[in-house]
Design an enzyme around this catalytic site. Structure first.
Site, short mmCIF file in Angstrom:
data_model
loop_
_atom_site.label_atom_id
_atom_site.label_comp_id
_atom_site.label_asym_id
_atom_site.label_seq_id
_atom_site.Cartn_x
_atom_site.Cartn_y
_atom_site.Cartn_z
N ILE A 5 14.50 1.36 19.78
CA ILE A 5 14.35 2.76 19.06
C ILE A 5 14.56 3.83 19.73
CG2 ILE A 5 12.57 3.88 17.64
CD1 ILE A 5 11.30 0.94 16.97
N GLY B 218 13.78 1.67 24.93
CA GLY B 218 13.96 0.23 24.04
C GLY B 218 14.99 0.77 22.97
N HIS C 201 44.51 -11.18 13.71
CA HIS C 201 45.06 -9.98 14.27
C HIS C 201 45.61 -8.74 13.59
CE1 HIS C 201 47.15 -8.23 17.97
NE2 HIS C 201 48.10 -8.14 17.20
N GLY D 296 6.96 0.94 21.96
CA GLY D 296 6.81 -0.11 21.17
C GLY D 296 5.94 -0.25 19.89
N LYS E 258 0.72 -1.16 -0.04
CA LYS E 258 0.09 0.05 -0.05
C LYS E 258 0.82 1.32 0.12
CE LYS E 258 -0.40 0.57 4.99
NZ LYS E 258 -1.35 0.90 6.28
#
Length: 506
Positions: free
Chosen positions: A224, A222, A485, A312, A73
């Site tokens: 985001i 959280g 390394h 959320g 969409k």
């Protein structure tokens, strides 16, 4: 070898035959009344949603010889992740990190300049260009793999038909033997905190601010919220994070989380934990938030130029016609599926954020591939316990497998091996040595149970651990594998040595 070659040739002939019988799956884009690209033939697979799960499922289905149509969409492919999520946020995280490094660290490396400034329009333009190139790239992949692409909103009207309201106002019906719902997730709103994408923004609005706020309040600690808080904090905003829970990123290993929060606080990010928002006033030039302790207590007021709501996400299943078809869902609005991603309605499948499991783009991709493999009569597999998670701040934090808290709760007997980045040669050489690698392994068998990394490039380092867990490796297996390394990945090797024996460099 000769038998294998014959088998491959026979498989190729069979695939050609399947594609021929399906009409070739010619590529087309439908956005108006020009007609349906498949020529009216029934699809083998119809995917509703063109995000990471949906477009990957569509491409994989086409690669398996199935006539496939993807309905999206938005008008551009890639879903929330590519358009207003993972990709633009990482572009801004990188740009803001470059500015912050130039401002705070370049002089330590002998790089000096007389003037430094932020060109926010140019920064946003770079972000937009990255998004545009990648969305066009997916369209190119659709064309290459002969996936039909329909631009519009899809709604199931039967287990084998999808009515599509095209983006130009017309409509069409797409039929398919198998329909995959891959519509992703939407922003979770907070009661009494109306998002206008100007002063009170979601992550979408936070990616499109036209000016650097002097004060930014982030609701939610959280992934985001911390990432977007980092972006604007690096560019000069005073960032305060309000979180209802007692900890940031609750799913994170507690020991690593404490180090992570301390690192963010050193970057001047402020935290108000165990705190809830009880009121908001955006009538003035800025925003006034009324907050109080989560357990109750005296209220205080926070003032901000911009408030980011990052509480959320929720599955996007509204208006898809699922109720009318009787598709089973749980109380959280997630579609219930079996181990083959099938719903209780024959021919209807679901993947990604709309089903239980981590709401992560890479998890959705794995779902998409496995789902169409099952549809094609093959065997798919996704192990949700081994989906890596990454917070793309600086340093990054990445993890896979179980946390120490989960092991304790399960009564497991385990060993812990840790190695600090401060003892890693590459990290010291580039003066970017904040972090740690932590490995959890079964005490008796040495099988790795979880790996947690806080490091500048933890998101890249975690995949060695993910492969180790996928194949049941022991910490000794990693420890005895030669690592180049100097690299930061040597810290993982040393942590493995610390788990089953002793490290060398501490």
């Amino acid at each position: 070898m000769a038998m294998a070659s014959v088998a491959r040739r026979r498989a190729a002939v069979a695939l050609k035959t399947v594609r021929g019988a399906l009409g070739g799956g010619g590529y087309g884009v439908v956005s108006g009344s020009r007609g349906f690209a498949t020529g009216g033939e029934e699809n083998d697979v119809v995917v509703i949603g063109g995000g990471p799960g949906g477009y990957v499922a569509a491409i994989k289905a086409a690669q398996l010889g199935l006539k496939t149509t993807c309905i999206e969409k938005r008008g551009t492919l890639g879903g929330t992740c590519l358009n207003v999520g993972c990709i633009p946020s990482k572009a801004l995280l990188h740009s803001s990190h470059m500015y912050h490094e130039a401002k705070t660290s370049f002089s330590h490396h002998g790089v000096k300049f007389s003037q430094l400034e932020v060109d926010l329009p140019a920064m946003m333009s770079q972000k937009d260009k990255a998004v545009s190139n990648l969305t066009k790239g997916i369209e190119g992949l659709f064309k290459k793999n002969k996936v039909n692409y329909v631009k519009g909103f899809g709604k199931l009207v039967s287990p084998s038909e999808v009515k599509v309201d095209l983006i130009d106002g017309n409509s069409t019906v797409v039929s398919g033997k198998n329909i995959i719902i891959a519509t992703g997730s939407d922003i979770k709103s907070l009661p009494g905190v109306p998002i206008d994408e100007k002063k009170i923004v979601s992550s979408t609005g936070a990616l499109a601010l036209t000016a650097i706020p002097k004060k930014l309040v982030v609701i939610g600690a959280g992934y985001i919220g911390l990432e977007m808080g980092s972006v604007w904090g690096r560019l000069g905003a005073e960032v305060t994070v309000v979180e209802f829970a007692p900890d940031i990123v609750p799913s994170m290993d507690a020991e690593v989380r404490k180090l992570f929060q301390r690192s963010l606080e050193k970057q001047k990010m402020k935290f108000m934990l165990k705190t809830k928002v009880v009121g908001v006033d955006a009538s003035g030039t800025g925003v006034k938030l009324t907050v109080e302790p989560a357990a109750g207590g005296p209220a205080t007021t926070l003032e901000a130029d911009v408030v980011l709501v990052s509480a959320g996400r929720i599955p996007y299943t509204a208006s898809l016609g699922l109720d009318a078809l009787g598709v089973n869902m749980d109380k959280a609005g997630r579609i219930l599926v079996d181990e083959k991603f099938k719903t209780n309605v024959d021919g209807v499948y679901a993947i990604g954020d709309v089903i239980p499991g981590p709401m992560l783009a890479h998890k959705a991709e794995e779902d998409g591939v496995a789902c169409v493999e099952f549809i094609a009569g093959r065997h798919g597999h996704v192990d949700y316990s081994l989906v890596p998670g990454v917070v793309y701040t600086h340093p990054e934090v990445a993890s896979v497998g179980q946390t120490e808290e989960q092991l304790k709760a399960a009564g497991a007997v385990y060993r812990v091996g840790k190695f600090p980045l401060m003892a890693n040669s590459r990290a010291k050489a580039i003066d970017d040595a904040e972090g740690v690698v932590k490995i959890l392994a079964d005490k008796e068998t040495d099988k790795i149970l979880g790996v947690h990394i806080m490091a500048p490039n933890a998101g890249e380092m975690i995949h060695e651990a993910a492969i180790a867990l996928q194949y049941g490796a022991s910490s000794e297996d990693i420890a005895r594998t030669c690592h180049a390394h100097p690299t930061m990945s040597e810290a993982l090797k040393e942590a493995a040595m610390a788990t089953y024996d002793k490290p060398i460099h501490i």
